[in-house]
Scaffold this motif. Sequence first.
Motif, PDB file in Angstrom:
ATOM      1  N   LEU A   6       0.805  -1.222   0.000  1.00 12.46           N
ATOM      2  CA  LEU A   6       0.000   0.000   0.000  1.00 12.46           C
ATOM      3  C   LEU A   6       0.842   1.278   0.000  1.00 12.46           C
ATOM      4  O   LEU A   6       0.347   2.333  -0.399  1.00 12.46           O
ATOM      5  CB  LEU A   6      -0.953   0.012   1.208  1.00 12.46           C
ATOM      6  CG  LEU A   6      -2.028  -1.074   1.212  1.00 12.46           C
ATOM      7  CD1 LEU A   6      -2.934  -0.916   2.405  1.00 12.46           C
ATOM      8  CD2 LEU A   6      -2.846  -1.021  -0.064  1.00 12.46           C
ATOM      9  N   THR A   7       2.082   1.149   0.460  1.00 15.50           N
ATOM     10  CA  THR A   7       2.915   2.361   0.475  1.00 15.50           C
ATOM     11  C   THR A   7       3.934   2.346  -0.669  1.00 15.50           C
ATOM     12  O   THR A   7       4.735   3.270  -0.794  1.00 15.50           O
ATOM     13  CB  THR A   7       3.671   2.477   1.820  1.00 15.50           C
ATOM     14  OG1 THR A   7       4.337   1.234   2.067  1.00 15.50           O
ATOM     15  CG2 THR A   7       2.741   2.823   2.967  1.00 15.50           C
ATOM     16  N   SER A   8       3.871   1.314  -1.529  1.00 16.52           N
ATOM     17  CA  SER A   8       4.873   1.206  -2.596  1.00 16.52           C
ATOM     18  C   SER A   8       4.638   2.278  -3.667  1.00 16.52           C
ATOM     19  O   SER A   8       3.542   2.808  -3.816  1.00 16.52           O
ATOM     20  CB  SER A   8       4.812  -0.178  -3.240  1.00 16.52           C
ATOM     21  OG  SER A   8       3.604  -0.285  -3.950  1.00 16.52           O
ATOM     22  N   GLN A   9       5.671   2.521  -4.451  1.00 20.86           N
ATOM     23  CA  GLN A   9       5.612   3.525  -5.518  1.00 20.86           C
ATOM     24  C   GLN A   9       4.595   3.101  -6.591  1.00 20.86           C
ATOM     25  O   GLN A   9       3.842   3.919  -7.110  1.00 20.86           O
ATOM     26  CB  GLN A   9       7.023   3.664  -6.117  1.00 20.86           C
ATOM     27  CG  GLN A   9       7.109   4.606  -7.298  1.00 20.86           C
ATOM     28  CD  GLN A   9       6.829   6.053  -6.888  1.00 20.86           C
ATOM     29  OE1 GLN A   9       7.100   6.434  -5.742  1.00 20.86           O
ATOM     30  NE2 GLN A   9       6.262   6.847  -7.772  1.00 20.86           N
ATOM     31  N   VAL A  10       4.553   1.753  -6.882  1.00 25.02           N
ATOM     32  CA  VAL A  10       3.626   1.260  -7.914  1.00 25.02           C
ATOM     33  C   VAL A  10       2.187   1.544  -7.494  1.00 25.02           C
ATOM     34  O   VAL A  10       1.378   2.071  -8.270  1.00 25.02           O
ATOM     35  CB  VAL A  10       3.831  -0.264  -8.139  1.00 25.02           C
ATOM     36  CG1 VAL A  10       2.825  -0.804  -9.142  1.00 25.02           C
ATOM     37  CG2 VAL A  10       5.238  -0.548  -8.594  1.00 25.02           C
ATOM     38  N   TRP A  11       1.836   1.200  -6.237  1.00 25.49           N
ATOM     39  CA  TRP A  11       0.465   1.421  -5.745  1.00 25.49           C
ATOM     40  C   TRP A  11       0.099   2.909  -5.840  1.00 25.49           C
ATOM     41  O   TRP A  11      -0.955   3.295  -6.316  1.00 25.49           O
ATOM     42  CB  TRP A  11       0.336   0.927  -4.298  1.00 25.49           C
ATOM     43  CG  TRP A  11      -1.036   1.137  -3.744  1.00 25.49           C
ATOM     44  CD1 TRP A  11      -1.556   2.285  -3.212  1.00 25.49           C
ATOM     45  CD2 TRP A  11      -2.102   0.197  -3.721  1.00 25.49           C
ATOM     46  NE1 TRP A  11      -2.861   2.119  -2.851  1.00 25.49           N
ATOM     47  CE2 TRP A  11      -3.218   0.838  -3.146  1.00 25.49           C
ATOM     48  CE3 TRP A  11      -2.210  -1.140  -4.124  1.00 25.49           C
ATOM     49  CZ2 TRP A  11      -4.439   0.197  -2.963  1.00 25.49           C
ATOM     50  CZ3 TRP A  11      -3.423  -1.787  -3.928  1.00 25.49           C
ATOM     51  CH2 TRP A  11      -4.527  -1.116  -3.367  1.00 25.49           C
ATOM     52  N   ARG A  12       1.035   3.760  -5.404  1.00 29.27           N
ATOM     53  CA  ARG A  12       0.765   5.207  -5.418  1.00 29.27           C
ATOM     54  C   ARG A  12       0.607   5.718  -6.847  1.00 29.27           C
ATOM     55  O   ARG A  12      -0.228   6.579  -7.122  1.00 29.27           O
ATOM     56  CB  ARG A  12       1.909   5.960  -4.738  1.00 29.27           C
ATOM     57  CG  ARG A  12       1.790   5.962  -3.246  1.00 29.27           C
ATOM     58  CD  ARG A  12       3.088   6.442  -2.623  1.00 29.27           C
ATOM     59  NE  ARG A  12       3.060   6.207  -1.200  1.00 29.27           N
ATOM     60  CZ  ARG A  12       2.489   7.030  -0.338  1.00 29.27           C
ATOM     61  NH1 ARG A  12       1.902   8.126  -0.743  1.00 29.27           N
ATOM     62  NH2 ARG A  12       2.481   6.747   0.952  1.00 29.27           N
ATOM     63  N   ALA A  13       1.441   5.159  -7.761  1.00 29.63           N
ATOM     64  CA  ALA A  13       1.361   5.619  -9.148  1.00 29.63           C
ATOM     65  C   ALA A  13       0.002   5.276  -9.749  1.00 29.63           C
ATOM     66  O   ALA A  13      -0.593   6.060 -10.478  1.00 29.63           O
ATOM     67  CB  ALA A  13       2.485   4.985  -9.961  1.00 29.63           C
ATOM     68  N   VAL A  14      -0.546   4.075  -9.420  1.00 36.13           N
ATOM     69  CA  VAL A  14      -1.812   3.641 -10.019  1.00 36.13           C
ATOM     70  C   VAL A  14      -2.999   4.273  -9.295  1.00 36.13           C
ATOM     71  O   VAL A  14      -3.906   4.811  -9.924  1.00 36.13           O
ATOM     72  CB  VAL A  14      -1.924   2.093  -9.996  1.00 36.13           C
ATOM     73  CG1 VAL A  14      -3.277   1.642 -10.546  1.00 36.13           C
ATOM     74  CG2 VAL A  14      -0.808   1.455 -10.807  1.00 36.13           C
ATOM     75  N   ARG A  16      -2.913   6.592  -6.592  1.00 35.87           N
ATOM     76  CA  ARG A  16      -2.664   7.957  -6.120  1.00 35.87           C
ATOM     77  C   ARG A  16      -2.842   8.175  -4.623  1.00 35.87           C
ATOM     78  O   ARG A  16      -2.547   9.220  -4.110  1.00 35.87           O
ATOM     79  CB  ARG A  16      -3.575   8.968  -6.847  1.00 35.87           C
ATOM     80  CG  ARG A  16      -3.134   9.224  -8.244  1.00 35.87           C
ATOM     81  CD  ARG A  16      -4.156  10.009  -8.993  1.00 35.87           C
ATOM     82  NE  ARG A  16      -3.649  10.349 -10.302  1.00 35.87           N
ATOM     83  CZ  ARG A  16      -3.037  11.486 -10.582  1.00 35.87           C
ATOM     84  NH1 ARG A  16      -2.880  12.387  -9.662  1.00 35.87           N
ATOM     85  NH2 ARG A  16      -2.599  11.723 -11.798  1.00 35.87           N
ATOM     86  N   ARG A  17      -3.441   7.220  -3.916  1.00 36.29           N
ATOM     87  CA  ARG A  17      -3.677   7.415  -2.487  1.00 36.29           C
ATOM     88  C   ARG A  17      -3.648   6.059  -1.782  1.00 36.29           C
ATOM     89  O   ARG A  17      -3.848   5.030  -2.416  1.00 36.29           O
ATOM     90  CB  ARG A  17      -5.021   8.092  -2.244  1.00 36.29           C
ATOM     91  CG  ARG A  17      -6.190   7.332  -2.838  1.00 36.29           C
ATOM     92  CD  ARG A  17      -7.498   8.029  -2.609  1.00 36.29           C
ATOM     93  NE  ARG A  17      -7.573   9.284  -3.332  1.00 36.29           N
ATOM     94  CZ  ARG A  17      -7.680  10.465  -2.741  1.00 36.29           C
ATOM     95  NH1 ARG A  17      -7.724  10.558  -1.459  1.00 36.29           N
ATOM     96  NH2 ARG A  17      -7.769  11.558  -3.470  1.00 36.29           N
TER      97      ARG A  17
END
Length: 247
Positions: A6-14, A16-17
């Motif tokens: 949930l805190t990974s860059q991939v999750w955030r990129a897809v 956004r939150r």
Amino acid sequence: MRKAILTSQVWRAVFRRPLPRSPREQKQAARNNFFLHLHPATLPRQRLRLTTTFCMGGISFLLFIILTVTGLLLMFYYRPTTAFAYRDMKDLEYAVTMGQFLRNLHRWAAHGMVLTVIAHMARVVYARAYKPPREFNWVVGVSLLVLTLFLSFTGYLLPWDQLAYWATSVGTNMLRAMPVLGAAGPASLVDLNTDVGFYFLGGRVIGESSLIRFYVLHVFVLPVVAIVLMMVHFWRVRKDGMLKTPL
Ligand code: HEM
């Protein structure tokens, strides 16, 4: 592990939150995500019940996707000419790995789709969802029903066996008996070959030109029109205020 995802860059990129927790965050997440956005941010509980729709529209769409995928795979093996069509079907049955399964999946999904579309239409009638403001979507739905039946009909000729040949003969002879567009219609006064059956078959009897016409209609023209109409259909369900409730 969950936290790491949930805190990974991939999750955030897809997304956004991080994963939403409060109802407010959930609404925001639904608005910002393309797939979740297909549904409104809030829905009455009743519309999510299985018994509201029995998911007949959704299952029709699922079967359409299965038909598109299996149809594409079948296109790798099938040649739409009178010399090869029947042989290629037999090859699929006896020589191609999983060919029989692929063909049966396509055929049963087609039968299933006719049944689920009719059941979906019956559900819409029962819910009186054909009334304003949904009357336009009802008309789009009727066009989808006709397209579904035409897709089944055009696919019927392609195996090029006895059943295909004679069933299509019966079907296209019925076209000739149509009022106005049929063989006794006004166009036949000018030229005997201008009835609707002639255009479908590309001649007076079923042959090479009928097979290629049915093939092009079956694999390209009708599916493309159906996809466009389905997009309009789904968009209108959303714009007409989602499903009609209470029943
Ligand atoms: C390829 C065929 C079709 C597909 C994939 C399809 C798909 C859907 C889906 C997913 C919904 C929303 C959920 C549901 O009601 O199940 C829906 C709603 C609707 N469909 Fe279809 N449909 C098709 C054919 C038809 C037909 C044949 C009719 C009627 C003649 C029709 C009329 C409607 C109407 C009026 C609604 C809105 C229902 C409401 O607001 O309660 N559809 N369709």
